[in-house]
Scaffold this motif. Sequence first.
Motif, mmCIF file in Angstrom:
data_model
loop_
_atom_site.group_PDB
_atom_site.id
_atom_site.type_symbol
_atom_site.label_atom_id
_atom_site.label_comp_id
_atom_site.label_asym_id
_atom_site.label_seq_id
_atom_site.Cartn_x
_atom_site.Cartn_y
_atom_site.Cartn_z
ATOM 1 N N ALA A 15 -10.803 24.662 -46.902
ATOM 2 C CA ALA A 15 -9.808 23.831 -46.200
ATOM 3 C C ALA A 15 -8.738 24.672 -45.507
ATOM 4 O O ALA A 15 -8.166 24.246 -44.510
ATOM 5 C CB ALA A 15 -9.162 22.855 -47.175
ATOM 6 N N GLY A 16 -8.457 25.857 -46.018
ATOM 7 C CA GLY A 16 -7.443 26.718 -45.412
ATOM 8 C C GLY A 16 -7.935 27.470 -44.197
ATOM 9 O O GLY A 16 -7.165 28.156 -43.541
ATOM 10 N N ARG A 17 -9.223 27.341 -43.878
ATOM 11 C CA ARG A 17 -9.799 28.106 -42.778
ATOM 12 C C ARG A 17 -10.392 27.226 -41.690
ATOM 13 O O ARG A 17 -11.078 27.709 -40.815
ATOM 14 C CB ARG A 17 -10.884 29.045 -43.321
ATOM 15 C CG ARG A 17 -10.347 30.055 -44.296
ATOM 16 C CD ARG A 17 -11.456 30.824 -44.986
ATOM 17 N NE ARG A 17 -12.436 31.355 -44.070
ATOM 18 C CZ ARG A 17 -12.399 32.566 -43.543
ATOM 19 N NH1 ARG A 17 -11.418 33.379 -43.843
ATOM 20 N NH2 ARG A 17 -13.345 32.978 -42.732
ATOM 21 N N LYS A 18 -10.120 25.949 -41.717
ATOM 22 C CA LYS A 18 -10.713 25.058 -40.715
ATOM 23 C C LYS A 18 -9.926 25.108 -39.400
ATOM 24 O O LYS A 18 -8.768 25.517 -39.375
ATOM 25 C CB LYS A 18 -10.778 23.629 -41.243
ATOM 26 C CG LYS A 18 -9.428 22.985 -41.445
ATOM 27 C CD LYS A 18 -9.563 21.613 -42.037
ATOM 28 C CE LYS A 18 -8.186 21.005 -42.260
ATOM 29 N NZ LYS A 18 -8.261 19.720 -42.895
ATOM 30 N N ALA A 52 -9.927 33.052 -38.829
ATOM 31 C CA ALA A 52 -9.914 32.075 -39.919
ATOM 32 C C ALA A 52 -9.863 30.630 -39.442
ATOM 33 O O ALA A 52 -10.445 29.757 -40.063
ATOM 34 C CB ALA A 52 -8.729 32.362 -40.840
ATOM 35 N N ASN A 53 -9.135 30.340 -38.371
ATOM 36 C CA ASN A 53 -8.970 28.951 -37.952
ATOM 37 C C ASN A 53 -9.973 28.584 -36.864
ATOM 38 O O ASN A 53 -9.613 28.297 -35.729
ATOM 39 C CB ASN A 53 -7.533 28.697 -37.505
ATOM 40 C CG ASN A 53 -6.597 28.785 -38.677
ATOM 41 O OD1 ASN A 53 -6.020 29.823 -38.933
ATOM 42 N ND2 ASN A 53 -6.494 27.716 -39.434
ATOM 43 N N ALA A 54 -11.245 28.585 -37.255
ATOM 44 C CA ALA A 54 -12.329 28.241 -36.343
ATOM 45 C C ALA A 54 -13.462 27.654 -37.172
ATOM 46 O O ALA A 54 -13.492 27.817 -38.388
ATOM 47 C CB ALA A 54 -12.820 29.486 -35.605
ATOM 48 N N ILE A 55 -14.378 26.960 -36.503
ATOM 49 C CA ILE A 55 -15.589 26.545 -37.200
ATOM 50 C C ILE A 55 -16.396 27.822 -37.433
ATOM 51 O O ILE A 55 -16.668 28.561 -36.490
ATOM 52 C CB ILE A 55 -16.418 25.554 -36.361
ATOM 53 C CG1 ILE A 55 -15.596 24.323 -35.988
ATOM 54 C CG2 ILE A 55 -17.670 25.130 -37.129
ATOM 55 C CD1 ILE A 55 -16.296 23.404 -34.993
#
Length: 105
Positions: free
Chosen positions: A21-24, A80-83
């Motif tokens: 959840a922290g990397r979506k 980190a903040n990618a699919i």
Amino acid sequence: QVTGNQLVLSFSDTGNLDADAGRKPESGAFTVLVNGVANAVTIVTIDGQAKTVTLKLSTAVTSGQTVTVAYADPTTGNDANAIQDIAGNDVASFAATAVTNNTPA
């Protein structure tokens, strides 16, 4: 495919998606157009084993409306903040793609 206010993206890659959840990705990484009008994404949920990304839309789609979705990877590298798959590889950005509207009449 979209039903009401839930738009589900399915991926066929052989690896599972990273469901941490922290990397979506941020909701702003997606552009959803319904009959050509922007419909904001409010929540992004990833199911790693099912290989799906579910977008909750601010306004429910009705039967017969045309829906497209686009995704913008935030950077050219792996971040980190990618699919991502579980190996940390980013899903590439994609332009507006037609979505099947399964919302009942």
